[in-house]
Scaffold this motif. Sequence first.
Motif, PDB file in Angstrom:
ATOM      1  N   GLU A 294      -2.744  12.641  17.149  1.00 43.27           N
ATOM      2  CA  GLU A 294      -3.571  12.916  18.000  1.00 43.27           C
ATOM      3  C   GLU A 294      -5.246  13.441  17.490  1.00 43.27           C
ATOM      4  O   GLU A 294      -6.004  13.294  17.779  1.00 43.27           O
ATOM      5  CB  GLU A 294      -3.372  13.944  19.203  1.00 43.27           C
ATOM      6  CG  GLU A 294      -2.289  13.396  20.133  1.00 43.27           C
ATOM      7  CD  GLU A 294      -0.875  13.712  19.669  1.00 43.27           C
ATOM      8  OE1 GLU A 294      -0.028  13.519  20.292  1.00 43.27           O
ATOM      9  OE2 GLU A 294      -0.513  14.084  18.547  1.00 43.27           O
ATOM     10  N   PHE A 295      -4.799  14.251  16.199  1.00 43.95           N
ATOM     11  CA  PHE A 295      -5.865  15.110  15.733  1.00 43.95           C
ATOM     12  C   PHE A 295      -6.471  13.990  14.467  1.00 43.95           C
ATOM     13  O   PHE A 295      -7.733  14.026  14.333  1.00 43.95           O
ATOM     14  CB  PHE A 295      -5.444  16.110  15.137  1.00 43.95           C
ATOM     15  CG  PHE A 295      -6.388  17.218  14.444  1.00 43.95           C
ATOM     16  CD1 PHE A 295      -7.446  17.462  15.497  1.00 43.95           C
ATOM     17  CD2 PHE A 295      -6.633  17.499  13.155  1.00 43.95           C
ATOM     18  CE1 PHE A 295      -8.418  18.518  15.233  1.00 43.95           C
ATOM     19  CE2 PHE A 295      -7.603  18.359  12.749  1.00 43.95           C
ATOM     20  CZ  PHE A 295      -8.624  18.923  13.609  1.00 43.95           C
ATOM     21  N   VAL A 296      -5.461  13.386  13.566  1.00 43.42           N
ATOM     22  CA  VAL A 296      -6.252  12.447  12.479  1.00 43.42           C
ATOM     23  C   VAL A 296      -6.052  10.981  12.849  1.00 43.42           C
ATOM     24  O   VAL A 296      -7.179  10.287  13.102  1.00 43.42           O
ATOM     25  CB  VAL A 296      -5.344  12.965  11.231  1.00 43.42           C
ATOM     26  CG1 VAL A 296      -6.116  12.054  10.015  1.00 43.42           C
ATOM     27  CG2 VAL A 296      -5.611  14.343  11.101  1.00 43.42           C
ATOM     28  N   GLU A 297      -4.810  10.386  12.666  1.00 43.52           N
ATOM     29  CA  GLU A 297      -4.739   9.178  13.066  1.00 43.52           C
ATOM     30  C   GLU A 297      -3.074   8.756  13.354  1.00 43.52           C
ATOM     31  O   GLU A 297      -2.275   9.400  12.822  1.00 43.52           O
ATOM     32  CB  GLU A 297      -5.243   8.122  12.087  1.00 43.52           C
ATOM     33  CG  GLU A 297      -4.434   8.088  10.826  1.00 43.52           C
ATOM     34  CD  GLU A 297      -5.025   7.184   9.695  1.00 43.52           C
ATOM     35  OE1 GLU A 297      -6.065   6.535  10.057  1.00 43.52           O
ATOM     36  OE2 GLU A 297      -4.409   6.922   8.959  1.00 43.52           O
ATOM     37  N   GLY A 298      -2.917   7.552  14.099  1.00 46.09           N
ATOM     38  CA  GLY A 298      -1.768   7.497  14.486  1.00 46.09           C
ATOM     39  C   GLY A 298      -1.691   5.894  15.022  1.00 46.09           C
ATOM     40  O   GLY A 298      -2.625   5.403  15.237  1.00 46.09           O
ATOM     41  N   LEU A 299      -0.167   5.239  15.350  1.00 49.15           N
ATOM     42  CA  LEU A 299      -0.074   3.881  15.537  1.00 49.15           C
ATOM     43  C   LEU A 299       0.142   4.137  17.161  1.00 49.15           C
ATOM     44  O   LEU A 299       0.845   4.868  17.744  1.00 49.15           O
ATOM     45  CB  LEU A 299       1.295   3.591  14.797  1.00 49.15           C
ATOM     46  CG  LEU A 299       0.763   3.367  13.250  1.00 49.15           C
ATOM     47  CD1 LEU A 299       2.407   2.898  12.713  1.00 49.15           C
ATOM     48  CD2 LEU A 299      -0.205   2.333  12.981  1.00 49.15           C
ATOM     49  N   VAL A 317      -9.339  12.813  17.210  1.00 49.90           N
ATOM     50  CA  VAL A 317     -10.559  13.256  17.463  1.00 49.90           C
ATOM     51  C   VAL A 317     -11.124  13.894  16.123  1.00 49.90           C
ATOM     52  O   VAL A 317     -12.346  13.637  15.872  1.00 49.90           O
ATOM     53  CB  VAL A 317     -10.369  14.722  18.267  1.00 49.90           C
ATOM     54  CG1 VAL A 317      -9.526  15.684  17.912  1.00 49.90           C
ATOM     55  CG2 VAL A 317     -11.818  15.202  18.726  1.00 49.90           C
ATOM     56  N   PHE A 318     -10.567  14.341  15.173  1.00 46.56           N
ATOM     57  CA  PHE A 318     -10.949  14.870  14.106  1.00 46.56           C
ATOM     58  C   PHE A 318     -11.399  13.424  13.307  1.00 46.56           C
ATOM     59  O   PHE A 318     -12.659  14.017  12.449  1.00 46.56           O
ATOM     60  CB  PHE A 318     -10.051  15.719  13.169  1.00 46.56           C
ATOM     61  CG  PHE A 318     -10.565  16.426  12.165  1.00 46.56           C
ATOM     62  CD1 PHE A 318     -11.203  17.377  12.052  1.00 46.56           C
ATOM     63  CD2 PHE A 318     -10.023  16.020  10.799  1.00 46.56           C
ATOM     64  CE1 PHE A 318     -11.866  18.138  11.001  1.00 46.56           C
ATOM     65  CE2 PHE A 318     -10.410  16.442   9.563  1.00 46.56           C
ATOM     66  CZ  PHE A 318     -11.548  17.569   9.409  1.00 46.56           C
TER      67      PHE A 318
END
Length: 775
Positions: A294-299, A317-318
């Motif tokens: 949720e903060f950096v990146e995900g699939l 979001v970051f």
Amino acid sequence: MHDLKNLWDEFLTTWSIDRVKNMTLEEYVGFADKTTFTYWLETKTHPIANINGSPSYKFGIYKRNPNKEIKEKAGTKQGEEYSWYSRFGDTEQEAFIAIRKNILTVINASQNNDLNTIENVSLSNMFKWKIAFLYQNRNSPTIVNIFSKDKLDELTGLSGKPSFSDYYQELVSNYNAEDYESIAEYGKELWLQSEVESNADAAITRQYTDNSIDIQESPLNQIFYGPPGTGKTYHTPEAAVKAAEPIKYQALGIDKLLGATPAQQAELRELYKSLTDAGRIRFVTFHQSYGYEEFVEGLKAFTNEDKQVEYEVIPGVFKKISEDAEKSKEKKNIGLKPSARVWKISIDGVNHSPVRDYCLQNGLAAIGWGDTGDMRKDERSESENEYFANLSSTNRNTIDNFCSRITEGELILCISSAKTIQAIGVVKGEYEYRENGILGRKDFCHTLPVEWLVTDTVLDIYELNNNINLVQKTVYELDRFSTADLLKKAEENGITLNKDCDSNSEDNYVLIIDEINRGNISKIFGELITLIEPSKRSGLDKNGKENREALYVHLPHTPHKKFSVPSNLYLIGTMNTADRSLAMMDTALRRRFDFVEMMPKPQLFKGKKVHNIDLQQLLEVMNERIEVLYDREHTLGHAFFMPVINVLDDKGEDDAFIELQKVFKNKIIPLLEEYFFEDWNKIRLVLGDNRKNSQTQSQYVFIQQSTASYNDIFGEGHGLETYEDKKTTYKLTDFNDENSSWQLPLAYQAIYDVSVLKKTDTPTNSDEELKTSNQ
């Protein structure tokens, strides 16, 4: 003090008595209007005399913030735009006329040195006495520019119940016109001397928030930490505006010690809202389940149009705010909005086309499907609706994207193949329907105004698009990369989108992380914990030079792109020390953030009493006991009592006492239960119940204690002597009982001063006398 005289002259020139006589409601008061009479009184003439701090009702009538809901208040009326005291009239115009009449009475009385008449005028003290001060005869003054009764008491030392007339007569008797340029200078010096003599306590009690942050420059990473209710979250909007727009913040003129005036707070809120709307200030709350994805990146898995499962990389979001901040200068100069999306368009296919050439040369983007009619119209012909309804879902979606979803300030890319783009543009306006189409092509009637920044390039974006070909669909969002990614890609390939880029136009961005200590820092930040260090940030350093120590990483889901944290991104966190001790904070985070302690400020309540309950002493003593029984990180913040102060200023002591009871019932007692794990004996110690020993004092106990032997409870033969032979139980006094200790002001006073109960030992005093004696 020459500026005070000039300002005073300017006020009297702007608001002559004749103008006041003919003043309209709109001239009297407005919302965020810097020309009104009340704005002059409260804000523009603030250097002469301060009347900030009390609610807007002090003007008798005020214009509400249109974005806020109406709050009902006893003794007031609410119109469509205005709120006013009902004693002035049934309508806003009636109320205003009555208020204007009172103002003129004050002005005439001040010029005739008739202070007794001013005493009886039905306007708030601060407001009417400032008016009287400004309009008095300056050659023979009778009023000093100090309107706080507490301060006037302190300065004069008068006993009994002096009136404002008594105060001013005492102070003016010591005024020597030869020593001061004006009575305003004399009043300012009186106040200053009082501040110095009291070691600036009064200035500290009016402190708006923690003042340890330098106004000129905000730290890149900072955390506000402290117990509950100390203003951490409340302070973040000001800190965020200060970081994002330091020049505009300084222009507000917020005093570092005295804090923001109501007018300045309104401007601050508007500026904060505009920055959040623009995406330059964003907010996130950490919690136990929050993670790197949720903060950096995900699939994220989704089903494509062919009913196949695909996975796409979703930036957190970051990452989003870092990329936006990194390219803010370029985006700003080419007219992209901060939250701009990227759109793909095929104008009449991918090969050479007169329509395409015309669009690129004349600042347009266009698509076909002319038989739909004007997509802006709510009502189209039956045949047009039927035509649109019979289109495929892909085509309907394309038309909706182009005519409805694409907005001004977003990026649009015209493709030349499945992997490359020919042109890059910025949308400059709204959708337009051209009935005659373009170059005789009546099917190309849907258009958008576009500033094409480059039209003759061949830029390969296949890798940027996560190694996925651009599909045949005419218009759709390219969400696998951001505008910042595209700008960086263009720069790497020698494509300049704006040759006149202003190097000083970089915007600051702010990410507020509420409850930062509640998340797993290692899990959330991952490898980026190092990149947030000021020395590791990319972009320009404080000297305006490119930072040579900047670090870049390749994120796991986007290894083809380098990522860094830019130097114009500010991180502001809040940390409730009652949730987790600072000593338990992740060491990696502690080394990279500036920590700003925000502790309870009982001084804010100096001189504030509710039925003789001294709120400052009440908070100080309870916190002193909590600190001994637990620690300073679990004390009670001043915010718990702020509602009581607001009610006290608005409605008076009776309503404020009711509010105080609510604060104890709904906030303080539940929090103490949580702190001490329902160890009611310790809660009794915090509330001072253990000192209420005599029989007559028992009615003032908040937590009732009783002891019974096991024999009394179970009878003989219970077999519990191994442990103990009696049990002590506790019961919280019923809040709803109108005769309980919660309804008695003396009970609250006894928390910090049990001596007030000594007279309760005298049997001649009835319970009702004791209840009302302190009211």
